[in-house]
Design a protein around this motif. Structure first.
Motif, short mmCIF file in Angstrom:
data_model
loop_
_atom_site.label_atom_id
_atom_site.label_comp_id
_atom_site.label_asym_id
_atom_site.label_seq_id
_atom_site.Cartn_x
_atom_site.Cartn_y
_atom_site.Cartn_z
N TYR A 1 -7.72 -3.73 0.74
CA TYR A 1 -8.48 -3.97 -0.49
C TYR A 1 -8.39 -5.45 -0.85
O TYR A 1 -7.31 -6.05 -0.80
CB TYR A 1 -7.92 -3.12 -1.62
CG TYR A 1 -8.07 -1.63 -1.37
CD1 TYR A 1 -9.19 -0.95 -1.83
CD2 TYR A 1 -7.10 -0.92 -0.65
CE1 TYR A 1 -9.33 0.41 -1.60
CE2 TYR A 1 -7.24 0.42 -0.42
CZ TYR A 1 -8.36 1.10 -0.88
OH TYR A 1 -8.50 2.42 -0.65
N PHE B 1 -6.85 -0.98 -7.16
CA PHE B 1 -7.26 -1.69 -5.95
C PHE B 1 -8.77 -1.58 -5.83
O PHE B 1 -9.35 -0.48 -5.97
CB PHE B 1 -6.60 -1.08 -4.71
CG PHE B 1 -5.12 -1.29 -4.65
CD1 PHE B 1 -4.59 -2.33 -3.91
CD2 PHE B 1 -4.24 -0.47 -5.36
CE1 PHE B 1 -3.21 -2.52 -3.85
CE2 PHE B 1 -2.88 -0.66 -5.31
CZ PHE B 1 -2.36 -1.72 -4.54
N ILE B 2 -9.43 -2.70 -5.55
CA ILE B 2 -10.89 -2.77 -5.36
C ILE B 2 -11.13 -3.29 -3.95
O ILE B 2 -10.60 -4.33 -3.56
CB ILE B 2 -11.54 -3.68 -6.40
CG1 ILE B 2 -11.28 -3.13 -7.81
CG2 ILE B 2 -13.03 -3.80 -6.16
CD1 ILE B 2 -11.82 -3.99 -8.92
N ARG B 3 -11.98 -2.59 -3.20
CA ARG B 3 -12.10 -2.88 -1.78
C ARG B 3 -12.89 -4.15 -1.50
O ARG B 3 -12.42 -5.06 -0.82
CB ARG B 3 -12.76 -1.69 -1.06
CG ARG B 3 -12.82 -1.85 0.46
CD ARG B 3 -13.40 -0.60 1.11
NE ARG B 3 -12.57 0.57 0.89
CZ ARG B 3 -11.48 0.86 1.60
NH1 ARG B 3 -11.09 0.07 2.58
NH2 ARG B 3 -10.77 1.95 1.33
N THR B 4 -14.09 -4.29 -2.02
CA THR B 4 -14.97 -5.41 -1.64
C THR B 4 -15.10 -6.39 -2.81
O THR B 4 -15.08 -5.99 -3.97
CB THR B 4 -16.36 -4.90 -1.24
OG1 THR B 4 -16.93 -4.20 -2.34
CG2 THR B 4 -16.26 -3.98 -0.04
N TYR C 1 0.82 -1.19 0.00
CA TYR C 1 0.00 0.00 0.00
C TYR C 1 0.87 1.26 0.00
O TYR C 1 0.59 2.23 -0.71
CB TYR C 1 -0.92 0.00 1.22
CG TYR C 1 -1.98 -1.07 1.18
CD1 TYR C 1 -2.58 -1.43 -0.03
CD2 TYR C 1 -2.39 -1.75 2.33
CE1 TYR C 1 -3.55 -2.41 -0.08
CE2 TYR C 1 -3.36 -2.73 2.28
CZ TYR C 1 -3.93 -3.07 1.08
OH TYR C 1 -4.89 -4.03 1.02
N TRP D 1 -2.93 5.00 3.90
CA TRP D 1 -2.98 3.81 4.76
C TRP D 1 -2.52 4.17 6.16
O TRP D 1 -1.54 4.88 6.35
CB TRP D 1 -2.08 2.72 4.17
CG TRP D 1 -2.00 1.48 5.02
CD1 TRP D 1 -0.98 1.10 5.82
CD2 TRP D 1 -3.00 0.49 5.16
NE1 TRP D 1 -1.27 -0.08 6.45
CE2 TRP D 1 -2.53 -0.47 6.05
CE3 TRP D 1 -4.28 0.34 4.62
CZ2 TRP D 1 -3.25 -1.59 6.41
CZ3 TRP D 1 -5.00 -0.78 4.97
CH2 TRP D 1 -4.49 -1.73 5.86
N TYR E 1 -9.01 -6.96 -3.77
CA TYR E 1 -8.56 -7.34 -5.12
C TYR E 1 -7.63 -6.26 -5.65
O TYR E 1 -7.87 -5.07 -5.45
CB TYR E 1 -9.77 -7.49 -6.05
CG TYR E 1 -9.42 -7.74 -7.48
CD1 TYR E 1 -9.00 -8.99 -7.90
CD2 TYR E 1 -9.50 -6.71 -8.43
CE1 TYR E 1 -8.67 -9.22 -9.23
CE2 TYR E 1 -9.17 -6.94 -9.74
CZ TYR E 1 -8.76 -8.20 -10.14
OH TYR E 1 -8.44 -8.42 -11.45
N ARG E 2 -6.54 -6.68 -6.31
CA ARG E 2 -5.61 -5.74 -6.93
C ARG E 2 -5.07 -6.37 -8.21
O ARG E 2 -4.94 -7.60 -8.29
CB ARG E 2 -4.47 -5.41 -5.97
CG ARG E 2 -3.54 -6.57 -5.71
CD ARG E 2 -3.01 -6.56 -4.32
NE ARG E 2 -4.07 -6.57 -3.34
CZ ARG E 2 -3.87 -6.37 -2.04
NH1 ARG E 2 -2.68 -6.14 -1.59
NH2 ARG E 2 -4.85 -6.40 -1.19
N GLU F 1 -14.95 2.57 -3.34
CA GLU F 1 -14.61 1.18 -3.61
C GLU F 1 -13.31 1.04 -4.39
O GLU F 1 -12.83 -0.08 -4.57
CB GLU F 1 -15.74 0.51 -4.41
CG GLU F 1 -17.00 0.27 -3.64
CD GLU F 1 -16.84 -0.82 -2.60
OE1 GLU F 1 -16.11 -1.79 -2.88
OE2 GLU F 1 -17.42 -0.68 -1.52
N LEU F 2 -12.72 2.13 -4.87
CA LEU F 2 -11.56 2.06 -5.74
C LEU F 2 -10.42 2.86 -5.15
O LEU F 2 -10.62 3.82 -4.38
CB LEU F 2 -11.90 2.61 -7.13
CG LEU F 2 -13.07 1.96 -7.86
CD1 LEU F 2 -13.36 2.73 -9.14
CD2 LEU F 2 -12.76 0.50 -8.16
N ALA F 3 -9.21 2.45 -5.51
CA ALA F 3 -8.01 3.20 -5.17
C ALA F 3 -7.01 2.97 -6.30
O ALA F 3 -6.75 1.84 -6.70
CB ALA F 3 -7.43 2.75 -3.84
#
Length: 652
Positions: A236, A290-293, A31, A38, A238-239, A281-283
């Motif tokens: 997150y 990066f997707i959080r859920t 991160y 973070w 998923y990345r 939901e995104l970063a």
């Protein structure tokens, strides 16, 4: 706890360190590396405990190896004193010397112990036997003896016994070997992408549906699960790199489909903004999205699946349209071609009819002019001239009709047109004979050498057995194969093939009739250019080898059985044992090839006797063999019954 538990706990510390590096430390470092906002989650890093044990200069294992290598008297007590002196100030090491507690009275050997504060709690170790167990060496002569074992597994377990790898250095200690194994294990784990499954023990009584809160809390605490859960919940799920992400989901946006010409990150931002995914939901990292859920990821996959279904429908529609258009164009082209050919054919037929009518009219006009011109000059020989003309015309018409009705070029086709007039009968028969000879000549010229050889064998069999033996008629449509056993190709007969000299002419399974009892047993019959061999069918061991020049004659019955007898000359090397009585399913082929081979080898014809009664010689006794037909069916093979020493009946 002794030396064994010490190295086991060392291994657990290393595995816990891998868990920390892979799940907690590396996750948070990624991160920070990607520039994602973070808040660090504090966790216990057990690297200090691993260094306490495995440090190459000041670790417990290195000090234990130094103690084992020290000259003079070494003991566990001196090793413990050095540890206490070295790690007095270490916060994860605890010594037990000079303690006068109540526990020391119940544990007399507490002065020989030390404790280490592991990630799972404090563990006390008794140094008794540490030095001896660390020095548990295998003598070189034993390693060399085990390496020389014939079993491959034993050799692989003792590689140090290889004479080419013998070293005069002191063999490594048990602690050093275990440390090297742990290092190799760590390299393999860091090279992989491991998944962790943590198991919790609910109670100490192994009872179902019983949870001890204190026991479960302790396990959750020392396994570091709380820190891991905090990182996962705050992070997150998923990345993925921008390029693969854009390549996978670019069909969800018209701006990115079918090809995005800009930067991959910009393409992902345009794609995700167009499909209305909440910003929280995104970063966007430096190199990854990066997707959080997981729910958001599942929505992307559902949209991609639906889009792929739409693409498949579109492809099917375009393909079906192309297929129908292509089919229509082919049908149209075919229709134009058929119409053109039909019109051309109709015009050709019309032209032929006009031409035919014109020729008929021309013939009549020319005939009328000739008859008018020569009517005054007819002579007395007009009848002979007309007769000759008619005769020649009949012959011409006969030959033309014969040309149209010639039979096929098959030699077996004997169909021939009958003559239209009786005076042509003799000529017709002569022409039929000449044409048949010409067909046979053409057929023979087209035959391959193998087919010619087969027909020569069939012709020889016809001369020997036609109208003499009943079985001959059944053998006519069956081609002669000769090599039924495939001696040179079958690995079962490899030994037999190497023992036989010369080309194999015939190889088949036969039944040999025993000279004493009359019973039959399975043998192998192999015929070459110079001799024939009889071998046992089970062991493939050669029983006898007989030269073709030693064969005097052959006897066979008139019926459809496969029994035949080979008579040997008195001067033969195996003549003392007597003649051979054999039974074969291919007796016509065997005797034909034997006849031809003997003639090629000796330039003499082999006498073949076809009779229901003949004599054979077993050693010095002559035995009369008689073929007896039975009304009952005894099977396909003849049954030999010996009556006394001078007579044998063969029931077929």
């Amino acid at each position: 706890n002794s030396f064994e538990q010490f190295i086991i706990n060392y291994c657990n510390e290393k595995l816990q360190q891998v868990f920390i590096e892979m799940t907690l430390k590396e996750e948070q470092e990624e991160y920070v590396r990607e520039g994602i906002k973070w808040t660090p989650v504090t966790f216990f890093n057990n690297a200090i405990i691993c260094n306490l044990i495995e440090d190459s200069r000041q670790g417990i294992l290195s000090m234990l190896d130094d103690e084992c290598l020290c000259p003079g008297q070494v003991s566990d007590a001196t090793f413990l004193s050095k540890l206490d002196q070295k790690f007095t100030d270490h916060k994860h090491y605890k010594k037990h010397i000079n303690q006068t507690t109540s526990k020391q009275k119940t544990i007399p050997s507490i002065s020989q112990c030390f404790s280490i504060q592991h990630y799972a709690g404090q563990v006390t170790y008794n140094t008794t036997g540490f030095v001896d167990k660390n020095n548990d060496l295998l003598f070189r002569d034993l390693s060399q003896a085990m390496w020389k074992a014939k079993h491959k597994m034993m050799t692989s377990l003792f590689p140090e016994g290889d004479p080419q790898k013998i070293s005069l250095k002191r063999p490594p200690t048990a602690g050093f070997q275990f440390k090297a194994s742990i290092s190799t294990l760590m390299k393999n784990l860091y090279a992989k992408n491991p998944s962790y499954i943590r198991c919790l023990k609910p109670n100490n009584s192994k009872s179902p549906s019983v949870f001890e809160d204190s026991l479960v809390q302790t396990q959750v605490l020392y396994l570091g699960l709380l820190e891991n859960v905090r990182v996962r919940r705050a992070g997150y799920a998923y990345r993925q790199l921008y390029e693969p992400c854009l390549e996978r989901y670019k069909m969800l946006s018209k701006k990115t489909w079918p090809c995005w010409k800009g930067n991959a990150r910009e393409g992902v931002e345009v794609l995700l903004s167009e499909i209305n995914i909440p910003p929280e939901e995104l970063a966007y990292g430096r190199s990854k999205i990066f997707i959080r859920t997981p729910r958001t990821l599942f929505q992307l996959e559902d949209r991609r699946r639906q889009r792929m279904h739409d693409f498949a429908t579109l492809i099917k529609k375009i393909y079906r349209g192309w297929k129908c258009r292509t089919h229509y164009q082919l049908m149209r082209k075919s229709q134009i071609l058929i119409s053109a050919w039909f019109r051309g054919h109709a015009q050709k037929q019309k032209y032929k009819n006009i031409k035919k009518s014109t020729l008929i009219i021309q013939c009549f006009i020319r005939g009328w002019k000739v008859r008018k011109e020569y009517r005054k000059r007819f002579k007395s020989s007009a009848s002979t001239t007309i007769a000759n003309f008619i005769y020649l015309r009949i012959l011409q018409k006969y030959f033309l009709e014969l040309k149209k009705t010639l039979p096929s070029l098959s030699p077996t086709d004997t169909v021939w047109q009958s003559p239209p007039y009786q005076f042509l009968g003799q000529s017709n028969e002569e022409l039929k004979r000449i044409f048949q000879l010409w067909k046979c000549k053409k057929y023979i010229e087209q035959l391959t050498p193998e087919r010619k050889a087969m027909f020569e064998e069939k012709l020889c069999a016809s001369e020997l057995f036609k109208d003499k033996k009943t079985l001959y008629a059944k053998s006519v449509p069956q081609p002669f194969q000769g090599e039924y056993l495939q001696v040179q190709k079958n690995p079962r007969f490899q030994k037999l093939g190497s023992a036989i000299q010369g080309k194999v002419v015939m190889a088949d399974s036969v039944s040999k009739v025993n000279r004493k009892s009359g019973k039959s047993c399975s043998w192998l019959f192999v015929l070459t250019k110079t001799h024939f061999v009889l071998a046992d069918a089970k062991s493939v061991h050669i029983k006898t080898t007989i030269s073709l020049s030693d064969i005097a004659s052959v006897s066979v019955s008139k019926h459809s059985d496969g029994l035949f007898a080979i008579h040997l000359k008195q001067t033969a090397t195996t003549g003392m044992k007597g003649d051979f009585v054999l039974i074969s399913d291919h007796v016509i082929e065997v005797l034909t090839k034997l006849y031809q081979t003997v003639f090629e080898a000796t330039k003499q014809k082999l006498p073949i006797t076809i009779s229901d009664e003949f004599c054979v010689k077993f050693k010095q006794d002559e035995v009369a063999v008689k073929i007896v037909e039975s009304s009952s069916k005894n099977g396909s093979a003849p049954i030999c019954k010996k009556k006394g020493s001078r007579k044998m009946d063969v029931v077929i």
